[in-house]
Design a protein around this motif. Structure first.
Motif, PDB file in Angstrom:
ATOM      1  N   ALA A  59       0.807  -1.222   0.000  1.00 39.98           N
ATOM      2  CA  ALA A  59       0.000   0.000   0.000  1.00 39.98           C
ATOM      3  C   ALA A  59       0.840   1.272   0.000  1.00 39.98           C
ATOM      4  O   ALA A  59       0.323   2.363  -0.257  1.00 39.98           O
ATOM      5  CB  ALA A  59      -0.920   0.007   1.220  1.00 39.98           C
ATOM      6  N   ALA A  60       2.135   1.152   0.287  1.00 37.10           N
ATOM      7  CA  ALA A  60       2.966   2.328   0.564  1.00 37.10           C
ATOM      8  C   ALA A  60       2.974   3.350  -0.574  1.00 37.10           C
ATOM      9  O   ALA A  60       2.761   4.549  -0.349  1.00 37.10           O
ATOM     10  CB  ALA A  60       4.391   1.889   0.892  1.00 37.10           C
ATOM     11  N   ILE A  61       3.230   2.902  -1.804  1.00 35.61           N
ATOM     12  CA  ILE A  61       3.330   3.848  -2.920  1.00 35.61           C
ATOM     13  C   ILE A  61       1.981   4.498  -3.196  1.00 35.61           C
ATOM     14  O   ILE A  61       1.897   5.701  -3.469  1.00 35.61           O
ATOM     15  CB  ILE A  61       3.866   3.144  -4.181  1.00 35.61           C
ATOM     16  N   MET A  62       0.914   3.716  -3.114  1.00 39.21           N
ATOM     17  CA  MET A  62      -0.426   4.261  -3.336  1.00 39.21           C
ATOM     18  C   MET A  62      -0.753   5.334  -2.298  1.00 39.21           C
ATOM     19  O   MET A  62      -1.246   6.420  -2.642  1.00 39.21           O
ATOM     20  CB  MET A  62      -1.447   3.135  -3.264  1.00 39.21           C
ATOM     21  N   LEU A  63      -0.476   5.059  -1.017  1.00 36.70           N
ATOM     22  CA  LEU A  63      -0.753   6.036   0.038  1.00 36.70           C
ATOM     23  C   LEU A  63       0.117   7.275  -0.121  1.00 36.70           C
ATOM     24  O   LEU A  63      -0.329   8.402   0.119  1.00 36.70           O
ATOM     25  CB  LEU A  63      -0.532   5.400   1.412  1.00 36.70           C
ATOM     26  N   LEU A  64       1.361   7.058  -0.525  1.00 40.76           N
ATOM     27  CA  LEU A  64       2.243   8.190  -0.811  1.00 40.76           C
ATOM     28  C   LEU A  64       1.648   9.044  -1.924  1.00 40.76           C
ATOM     29  O   LEU A  64       1.609  10.281  -1.829  1.00 40.76           O
ATOM     30  CB  LEU A  64       3.627   7.674  -1.218  1.00 40.76           C
ATOM     31  N   GLY A  65       1.164   8.391  -2.979  1.00 37.75           N
ATOM     32  CA  GLY A  65       0.562   9.110  -4.103  1.00 37.75           C
ATOM     33  C   GLY A  65      -0.697   9.854  -3.727  1.00 37.75           C
ATOM     34  O   GLY A  65      -1.036  10.877  -4.334  1.00 37.75           O
ATOM     35  N   MET A  66      -1.409   9.354  -2.717  1.00 38.99           N
ATOM     36  CA  MET A  66      -2.598  10.058  -2.225  1.00 38.99           C
ATOM     37  C   MET A  66      -2.225  11.327  -1.465  1.00 38.99           C
ATOM     38  O   MET A  66      -3.082  12.178  -1.228  1.00 38.99           O
ATOM     39  CB  MET A  66      -3.404   9.143  -1.293  1.00 38.99           C
ATOM     40  N   GLY A  67      -0.950  11.408  -1.042  1.00 36.27           N
ATOM     41  CA  GLY A  67      -0.498  12.578  -0.300  1.00 36.27           C
ATOM     42  C   GLY A  67      -0.405  12.371   1.195  1.00 36.27           C
ATOM     43  O   GLY A  67      -0.277  13.346   1.949  1.00 36.27           O
ATOM     44  N   LEU A  68      -0.459  11.110   1.662  1.00 38.70           N
ATOM     45  CA  LEU A  68      -0.363  10.849   3.098  1.00 38.70           C
ATOM     46  C   LEU A  68       0.936  11.446   3.645  1.00 38.70           C
ATOM     47  O   LEU A  68       2.012  11.244   3.090  1.00 38.70           O
ATOM     48  CB  LEU A  68      -0.400   9.339   3.362  1.00 38.70           C
ATOM     49  N   GLU A 103       8.269  -3.553 -10.346  1.00 35.66           N
ATOM     50  CA  GLU A 103       9.029  -2.783 -11.336  1.00 35.66           C
ATOM     51  C   GLU A 103       9.973  -1.805 -10.650  1.00 35.66           C
ATOM     52  O   GLU A 103      11.118  -1.616 -11.074  1.00 35.66           O
ATOM     53  CB  GLU A 103       8.065  -2.013 -12.246  1.00 35.66           C
ATOM     54  N   ILE A 104       9.489  -1.194  -9.572  1.00 33.96           N
ATOM     55  CA  ILE A 104      10.282  -0.165  -8.892  1.00 33.96           C
ATOM     56  C   ILE A 104      11.423  -0.778  -8.085  1.00 33.96           C
ATOM     57  O   ILE A 104      12.556  -0.306  -8.115  1.00 33.96           O
ATOM     58  CB  ILE A 104       9.370   0.686  -7.986  1.00 33.96           C
ATOM     59  N   LEU A 105      11.151  -1.837  -7.359  1.00 37.17           N
ATOM     60  CA  LEU A 105      12.168  -2.438  -6.486  1.00 37.17           C
ATOM     61  C   LEU A 105      12.881  -3.628  -7.124  1.00 37.17           C
ATOM     62  O   LEU A 105      13.816  -4.170  -6.551  1.00 37.17           O
ATOM     63  CB  LEU A 105      11.526  -2.895  -5.177  1.00 37.17           C
ATOM     64  N   ASN A 106      12.389  -4.038  -8.270  1.00 39.58           N
ATOM     65  CA  ASN A 106      12.955  -5.210  -8.948  1.00 39.58           C
ATOM     66  C   ASN A 106      12.889  -6.450  -8.063  1.00 39.58           C
ATOM     67  O   ASN A 106      13.766  -7.303  -8.085  1.00 39.58           O
ATOM     68  CB  ASN A 106      14.408  -4.949  -9.372  1.00 39.58           C
ATOM     69  N   SER A 107      11.833  -6.498  -7.229  1.00 39.13           N
ATOM     70  CA  SER A 107      11.586  -7.687  -6.410  1.00 39.13           C
ATOM     71  C   SER A 107      10.113  -7.735  -6.074  1.00 39.13           C
ATOM     72  O   SER A 107       9.509  -6.703  -5.808  1.00 39.13           O
ATOM     73  CB  SER A 107      12.400  -7.658  -5.117  1.00 39.13           C
ATOM     74  N   GLN A 110      12.424   2.235   2.496  1.00 34.70           N
ATOM     75  CA  GLN A 110      13.090   1.839   1.250  1.00 34.70           C
ATOM     76  C   GLN A 110      12.174   2.070   0.050  1.00 34.70           C
ATOM     77  O   GLN A 110      12.600   2.596  -0.984  1.00 34.70           O
ATOM     78  CB  GLN A 110      13.487   0.362   1.313  1.00 34.70           C
ATOM     79  N   ILE A 111      10.913   1.687   0.199  1.00 35.73           N
ATOM     80  CA  ILE A 111       9.957   1.833  -0.905  1.00 35.73           C
ATOM     81  C   ILE A 111       9.743   3.303  -1.243  1.00 35.73           C
ATOM     82  O   ILE A 111       9.811   3.712  -2.411  1.00 35.73           O
ATOM     83  CB  ILE A 111       8.618   1.157  -0.542  1.00 35.73           C
ATOM     84  N   ILE A 112       9.494   4.119  -0.218  1.00 36.80           N
ATOM     85  CA  ILE A 112       9.225   5.544  -0.454  1.00 36.80           C
ATOM     86  C   ILE A 112      10.447   6.240  -1.045  1.00 36.80           C
ATOM     87  O   ILE A 112      10.330   7.066  -1.962  1.00 36.80           O
ATOM     88  CB  ILE A 112       8.782   6.224   0.859  1.00 36.80           C
ATOM     89  N   ASN A 113      11.630   5.899  -0.548  1.00 30.60           N
ATOM     90  CA  ASN A 113      12.851   6.535  -1.050  1.00 30.60           C
ATOM     91  C   ASN A 113      13.241   6.063  -2.449  1.00 30.60           C
ATOM     92  O   ASN A 113      14.137   6.632  -3.066  1.00 30.60           O
ATOM     93  CB  ASN A 113      14.013   6.276  -0.088  1.00 30.60           C
ATOM     94  N   SER A 114      12.565   5.018  -2.933  1.00 29.01           N
ATOM     95  CA  SER A 114      12.908   4.461  -4.247  1.00 29.01           C
ATOM     96  C   SER A 114      11.988   4.944  -5.358  1.00 29.01           C
ATOM     97  O   SER A 114      12.110   4.506  -6.503  1.00 29.01           O
ATOM     98  CB  SER A 114      12.853   2.924  -4.191  1.00 29.01           C
ATOM     99  N   VAL A 115      11.066   5.830  -5.037  1.00 26.51           N
ATOM    100  CA  VAL A 115      10.101   6.285  -6.033  1.00 26.51           C
ATOM    101  C   VAL A 115       9.977   7.803  -5.957  1.00 26.51           C
ATOM    102  O   VAL A 115      10.234   8.409  -4.918  1.00 26.51           O
ATOM    103  CB  VAL A 115       8.722   5.614  -5.787  1.00 26.51           C
ATOM    104  N   SER A 116       9.597   8.418  -7.057  1.00 30.03           N
ATOM    105  CA  SER A 116       9.325   9.855  -7.038  1.00 30.03           C
ATOM    106  C   SER A 116       7.867  10.066  -6.644  1.00 30.03           C
ATOM    107  O   SER A 116       7.015   9.194  -6.875  1.00 30.03           O
ATOM    108  CB  SER A 116       9.584  10.476  -8.411  1.00 30.03           C
ATOM    109  N   TYR A 117       7.601  11.206  -6.056  1.00 25.96           N
ATOM    110  CA  TYR A 117       6.226  11.510  -5.657  1.00 25.96           C
ATOM    111  C   TYR A 117       5.325  11.599  -6.887  1.00 25.96           C
ATOM    112  O   TYR A 117       4.178  11.139  -6.867  1.00 25.96           O
ATOM    113  CB  TYR A 117       6.197  12.820  -4.867  1.00 25.96           C
ATOM    114  N   SER A 118       5.851  12.137  -7.972  1.00 23.06           N
ATOM    115  CA  SER A 118       5.043  12.267  -9.194  1.00 23.06           C
ATOM    116  C   SER A 118       4.654  10.894  -9.737  1.00 23.06           C
ATOM    117  O   SER A 118       3.516  10.690 -10.183  1.00 23.06           O
ATOM    118  CB  SER A 118       5.805  13.069 -10.255  1.00 23.06           C
TER     119      SER A 118
END
Length: 577
Positions: free
Chosen positions: A511-520, A571-575, A535-543
């Protein structure tokens, strides 16, 4: 292959070492007269012996730098020192003519029933603590020696109905490659200690003790929650390759324990820890939390035979706030009722307690309890960055009423020249659909929201998460939940305020990337989950997270949403998570 709950990630291979609790046989013999006093002396000796045993275990834990285990053992020592426990045992001996083991067992069972009836898995774990100390007292009364499992010379997997904190505190990580138990889950002490010691664990594997014999070679996957035995050479090689892959993944994850949580394009979010007792702060620091997003205060009320005084509460809150320094500590006001019954409050029996007299509703009825807690929190706010959070809010009227009571307490402190932070931030838990829908009204009265996904999910979907018959309905990835969550976040932002999340969903990697994208703005979780989420949040851009969120909001079922998020996260973490 047998399956259970993946409670501590990683692969473990070793011979099965069967762990068992010595059998306790308690007779119903009655005792009378002077026998009773002699029996009480034996019980006191057994309690003293139990305390000394645990002190030795705690000392060894500290020497092994296992502070998490030492803290749990200290909790067990505190329970043994509780005069209320001995009073209950004494009453059973004197008034009911019970023999020592029977009196202890009866007193322990009474306390276990209180905690075992509670839905919250964190609080429910206290029942197991009480049962553990009860068994230890009875073992010492009956001169039963515990099983020796600590003199090891080869790689083993511990297999048992349960592995207690005292046993966990003494195991040698050099040889113990994994843990398998018939009971337990992600929030139990066995799981917490296994994660802290980086030992793979699969819990809740029903009937496993009857299936596996001593010294059989077994392999476990603590991520997937699987246990295999009678291994072929090919299967064994596959597990060994996974171990090498896991070791590399651990190295990569370790760098995320103590760094800032920031996306690739510079958006900062806060990762906090959930705690229930002051000593839990140690694990918050261990995993690099940036604050405490939920301090459950129920234990202060449940670990005592009477209402905790303002001073007792103040000492507990201050100790946490002081240790956290400038980092925020969100203290949730009393959330009892429902499944959290406290005998001395004599709460009424209800047909549907989750929809009844609980949390803020009790506080409005027992303003003396509410004011005492608010005074303690406000006083503690003079020592650090404390915040107040009201639970179980259904309407803006309730927030206005709670804030009016808070204002009265502030005025009283000012009149008596008692220091506190006059600008302390106040928020509410969004865990009832009516609050999520009327977030635009409530936000005007508070400084922040914190979404409690556990209750919000079951109230929105009308599905009790503890009911096996409807558990398939309970899913926080349901589109209705996601729309409510996004509405709450968007509403707070439109008023220049922030939203956090302190339910289990906040620590779900999927759920982490989705919640980040919602603006949590803030994710609060079990401290051990923090490095992975960071690790997940630091591996993706907010956009990119926003784009993924938009994609998810177009999907119509939880299964579709989970599959899509798994693919995008892979795709993002390659795992694959």
């Amino acid at each position: 292959m047998n399956t259970g709950i993946g409670a501590s990630s990683g692969i473990g291979i070793g011979k099965a070492l069967l762990v068992y609790e010595p059998e306790i046989v308690i007779n119903n013999d009655k005792i009378y007269g002077q026998e009773a006093q002699a029996e009480l002396l034996k019980i006191q000796d057994a309690i003293s012996k139990s305390i000394n045993q645990l002190k030795e275990i705690k000392k060894k834990s500290e020497l092994n730098n296992n502070q998490e285990a030492a803290d749990i053992i200290e909790t067990h020592i505190s329970l043994l020192n509780d005069p209320v426990l001995f009073e209950s045992i004494e009453s059973n001996v004197i008034e009911k003519n019970m023999n020592g083991p029977l009196a202890v067992n009866e007193a322990i069972n009474q306390q276990v029933l209180i905690f075992d009836a509670i839905d919250d898995p964190y609080i429910k774990e206290r029942a197991k603590d009480i049962q553990d100390i009860g068994n230890r007292i009875i073992h010492n009364l009956l001169n039963i020696n515990p099983q020796e499992i600590f003199q090891l010379e080869e790689a083993v997997i511990l297999v048992g109905k349960d592995i207690t904190p005292a046993q966990m505190a003494l195991i040698d990580k050099t040889y113990v490659q994994g843990i398998v138990a018939e009971i337990g889950g992600e929030t139990c002490h066995t799981a917490i200690l296994a994660r802290n010691m980086e030992i793979p664990a699969v819990l809740g594997v029903k009937g496993i003790c009857d299936l596996i014999q001593k010294d059989v070679l077994i392999a476990i996957d603590g991520t997937k929650g699987t246990v295999e035995y009678d291994l072929s050479e090919e299967t064994l090689m596959e597990y060994k390759e996974k171990i090498q892959q896991d070791e590399q993944a651990k190295k990569e994850l370790s760098i995320y324990k103590n760094c800032v949580t920031r996306t690739k394009d510079g958006r900062h979010v806060e990762l906090g820890g959930n705690i229930g007792l002051p000593q839990d702060v140690n694990s918050v620091f261990e995993y690099g939390a940036e604050g405490i997003g939920l301090f459950r205060t129920e234990f202060l009320f449940m670990d005592t035979p009477h209402l905790p005084s303002e001073e007792v509460q103040f000492d507990a809150y201050r100790s946490v706030v002081e240790k956290m320094g400038s980092k925020p500590v969100i203290i949730r006001t009393l959330d009892i009722g429902g499944d959290k019954n406290i005998p001395y409050l004599d709460l009424p029996k209800e047909e549907n307690p989750f929809l009844g007299y609980r949390a803020i509703r009790i506080c409005f009825d027992r303003i003396d309890i509410f004011k005492s807690q608010l005074r303690a929190i406000l006083r503690a706010s003079a020592y650090g960055n404390a915040r107040i959070m009201y639970p179980m809010i259904a309407s803006v009227e309730e927030v206005i009423q709670a804030n009016a009571i808070l204002s009265e307490v502030k005025s009283d402190l000012l009149e008596n020249d008692i220091p506190f932070n006059s600008k302390i931030e106040v928020g509410v838990m969004i865990e009832i659909p009516s609050a999520a829908i009327t977030a635009d009204l409530i936000i005007k009265e508070v400084d922040f929201f914190s979404i409690g996904t556990n209750d919000l999910t079951q109230y929105t979907l009308a599905a009790d998460r503890m009911n096996d018959k409807v558990r398939y309905i309970y899913n926080s990835f349901h589109p209705s939940l996601l729309r409510l969550i996004k509405n709450v976040i968007d509403t707070s932002h439109s008023h220049g305020k922030f939203t956090g999340m302190c339910g289990e969903f906040a620590g779900n990697p999927l759920a982490a990337i989705m919640l980040l994208g919602m603006g949590l703005d803030e994710f609060s979780m079990s401290p051990s989950s923090i490095p992975k989420i960071r690790q997940i949040i630091n591996s993706v851009s907010y956009s990119d997270a926003q784009k993924i969120c938009d994609e998810v909001m177009e999907l119509s079922s939880p299964n579709e949403i989970e599959a899509h998020l798994k693919e995008r996260l892979s795709e993002i973490l390659n795992s694959i998570i």
